[in-house]
Write an enzyme that holds these catalytic residues in place. Structure first.
Site, PDB file in Angstrom:
ATOM      1  N   ASP A  28     -35.856   5.323  34.096  1.00  0.00           N
ATOM      2  CA  ASP A  28     -37.262   6.205  33.918  1.00  0.00           C
ATOM      3  C   ASP A  28     -38.231   5.894  34.976  1.00  0.00           C
ATOM      4  OD1 ASP A  28     -36.173   7.150  31.739  1.00  0.00           O
ATOM      5  OD2 ASP A  28     -37.518   5.778  30.356  1.00  0.00           O
TER       6      ASP A  28
ATOM      7  N   LYS B 185     -30.043 -16.064  44.823  1.00  0.00           N
ATOM      8  CA  LYS B 185     -30.523 -15.694  46.297  1.00  0.00           C
ATOM      9  C   LYS B 185     -31.919 -15.667  46.310  1.00  0.00           C
ATOM     10  CE  LYS B 185     -26.282 -12.905  45.427  1.00  0.00           C
ATOM     11  NZ  LYS B 185     -25.357 -13.815  46.316  1.00  0.00           N
TER      12      LYS B 185
ATOM     13  N   LYS C  61     -28.078  -4.721  44.066  1.00  0.00           N
ATOM     14  CA  LYS C  61     -28.026  -4.879  42.549  1.00  0.00           C
ATOM     15  C   LYS C  61     -29.558  -4.340  42.043  1.00  0.00           C
ATOM     16  CE  LYS C  61     -24.976  -8.834  43.335  1.00  0.00           C
ATOM     17  NZ  LYS C  61     -24.863  -8.621  44.574  1.00  0.00           N
TER      18      LYS C  61
ATOM     19  N   ASP D 108     -43.746 -21.155  51.893  1.00  0.00           N
ATOM     20  CA  ASP D 108     -45.187 -21.771  51.676  1.00  0.00           C
ATOM     21  C   ASP D 108     -45.757 -21.732  50.449  1.00  0.00           C
ATOM     22  OD1 ASP D 108     -45.204 -22.786  54.405  1.00  0.00           O
ATOM     23  OD2 ASP D 108     -46.376 -21.044  55.043  1.00  0.00           O
TER      24      ASP D 108
ATOM     25  N   HIS E 266     -23.761  -4.128  48.515  1.00  0.00           N
ATOM     26  CA  HIS E 266     -23.820  -5.305  47.786  1.00  0.00           C
ATOM     27  C   HIS E 266     -25.194  -5.349  46.924  1.00  0.00           C
ATOM     28  CE1 HIS E 266     -24.090  -9.869  47.624  1.00  0.00           C
ATOM     29  NE2 HIS E 266     -23.123  -9.658  47.115  1.00  0.00           N
TER      30      HIS E 266
ATOM     31  N   HIS F 293     -25.067 -18.829  42.250  1.00  0.00           N
ATOM     32  CA  HIS F 293     -25.112 -17.578  43.022  1.00  0.00           C
ATOM     33  C   HIS F 293     -26.382 -16.907  43.105  1.00  0.00           C
ATOM     34  CE1 HIS F 293     -23.985 -13.270  43.075  1.00  0.00           C
ATOM     35  NE2 HIS F 293     -22.895 -13.579  43.665  1.00  0.00           N
TER      36      HIS F 293
END
Length: 429
Positions: free
Chosen positions: A177, A349, A172, A354, A170, A347
């Site tokens: 380089d 995440k 991404k 704090d 999952h 979508h």
């Protein structure tokens, strides 16, 4: 006498519940990660305590590296141009790993950009999850492969490896380089294009990293490349000397069922457990298990303000939304503020603790991400960066609808049945 519409609703709910129970009987036989964390951790230090950083950098593995610059991009119109620009500027290597890669305009753009660099002699490595790329036209693979790019499917099923099908990458990741990295929630599909202007264009955030932490991102990609190909990517083309580029201390944290399936959840539990003021969580899929709920409730009990934004009426997996809602009771009763984003699929995440630590990446707040998937998350320790993410969170909050404990308790009976049936699938969602 019940109306035809009411009987129809009862039938739909009944069929859904039966189907869910049947699915439970199937999925419990699929391979899952071992759940190791079962007891509360105990609040021993705060987010800003040096002991917390030592714990994050020693107990969990990757060291926290100073000297990074982390930039955030909101929605596809901001996200895709810098990613494509980085690919087109590549001179030596491109490492690209993603879960979702679907056919469409966005998929075409990335395939063409990767193919052009491969033809120019850049070493291009593309790792796609077999499940997540199921909507990808074969011609896109041929475009990249015919140009010389190496393209692999992660855990493509074979008769001798069906037990691995439930373990998906999952992650991404895009590393160019060895010096520029991208991570976050965005997939390669037209749903992420635009600026979340309607239900067909999703809301998401992605991040670009320049600085020493990019080497950790490259190492995370390399781990799964070895799994898929048996080839180790090394040398200065992948791991060049990286000079400081900013003031953001950061670490790239990863997890996998084959390398500590409980470690990502442990990371989240440590963060929540150390918070003393605020926790703001953007969660595309929020299906917290018992230990996660207990840890959040403990934070609320010691006075931490907890706000959570989840998808609302527009979601790509209604079963996940229903399973999530079934588990809100203890959190709402303890004082958590839970909101559902209204305009489109949410979508994002991102976890902000704090107003100092920001955790971003591919990880959802559910058992699948914590125990079944290969995931990657970037932790940034910086007040200024956290402040920028708080501003984005507040904008999302303004477009969301809050659910109170009274509303949750008084929801219709049929909804409760549906949601509790969906929650049985929690470990696989």
């Amino acid at each position: 006498m019940a109306s035809a519409g009411h009987r129809s609703n009862l039938l739909i709910v009944g069929v859904t519940v039966v189907a869910t129970l049947l699915c439970v009987g199937v999925v419990i036989n699929l391979t899952g990660g071992e759940k190791m964390v079962t007891r509360p951790l105990g609040h021993l230090y705060s987010i800003k305590d040096p002991q917390f950083e030592r714990t994050m950098g020693v107990l969990l593995g990757p060291v926290i590296l100073p000297g990074n610059r982390v930039d955030s991009y909101v929605n596809g119109d901001e996200i895709f141009p810098p990613m494509l620009a980085a690919i087109r500027a590549a001179r030596r290597t491109i490492s690209f790993e993603t879960y979702i890669y679907w056919s469409g305009k966005v998929g075409d753009e990335f395939a063409e950009a990767l193919a052009e660099r491969a033809r120019a002699g850049v070493k291009v490595h593309v790792l796609l999850d077999w499940v997540g790329s199921s909507k990808m036209d074969r011609k896109l693979l041929e475009t990249m492969e015919s140009a010389g790019a190496e393209v692999r499917r992660f855990h493509q099923p074979a008769w001798y490896s069906l037990n691995r099908l439930n373990n998906r990458t999952h992650r991404k990741l895009l590393i160019v380089d060895g010096i520029t990295g991208f991570t976050g929630g965005v997939g390669i599909a037209d749903e992420w294009s635009g600026h979340a202007q309607d239900p067909k264009h999703w809301r998401d955030t992605h991040f670009r990293v320049v600085g020493p932490a990019v080497a950790q991102m490259q190492a995370v990609f390399g781990d799964n490349w070895v799994k898929a190909t048996g080839v180790v990517l090394h040398g200065s083309d992948y791991f060049p000397n990286i000079e400081p580029a900013g003031d953001d201390p950061a670490q790239m944290f990863s997890s996998s069922p084959s390398g500590g399936s409980q470690s990502m959840e442990l990371m989240y539990l440590l963060i929540i457990n150390a918070a003393v003021h605020t926790i703001d969580l953007s969660a595309a899929y929020f299906v917290p298990d018992e230990i996660s709920r207990d840890t959040i409730v403990a934070a609320l009990t010691r006075g931490v303000r907890v706000r959570i934004i989840t998808p609302g009426p527009h979601i790509d997996a209604e079963t996940v939304r229903r399973a999530s809602r079934a588990l809100w009771g203890d959190l709402l009763a303890a004082g958590a503020e839970i909101y559902e984003y209204q305009p489109t699929m949410y979508h994002v995440k991102v976890l902000i603790a704090d107003r100092f630590l920001v955790s971003v990446g591919s990880t959802n707040f559910d058992d699948r991400s914590f125990h079944l998937n290969d995931e990657a998350t970037l932790n940034v320790f910086d007040e200024r960066f956290a402040g920028r993410q708080e501003e984005i969170f507040e904008r999302d909050l303004a477009a969301s609808r809050r659910t109170t404990i009274g509303q949750w308790r008084s929801r219709p009976f049929l909804e409760k049945i549906w949601e509790h049936a969906a929650a049985l699938l929690g470990p696989q969602l």
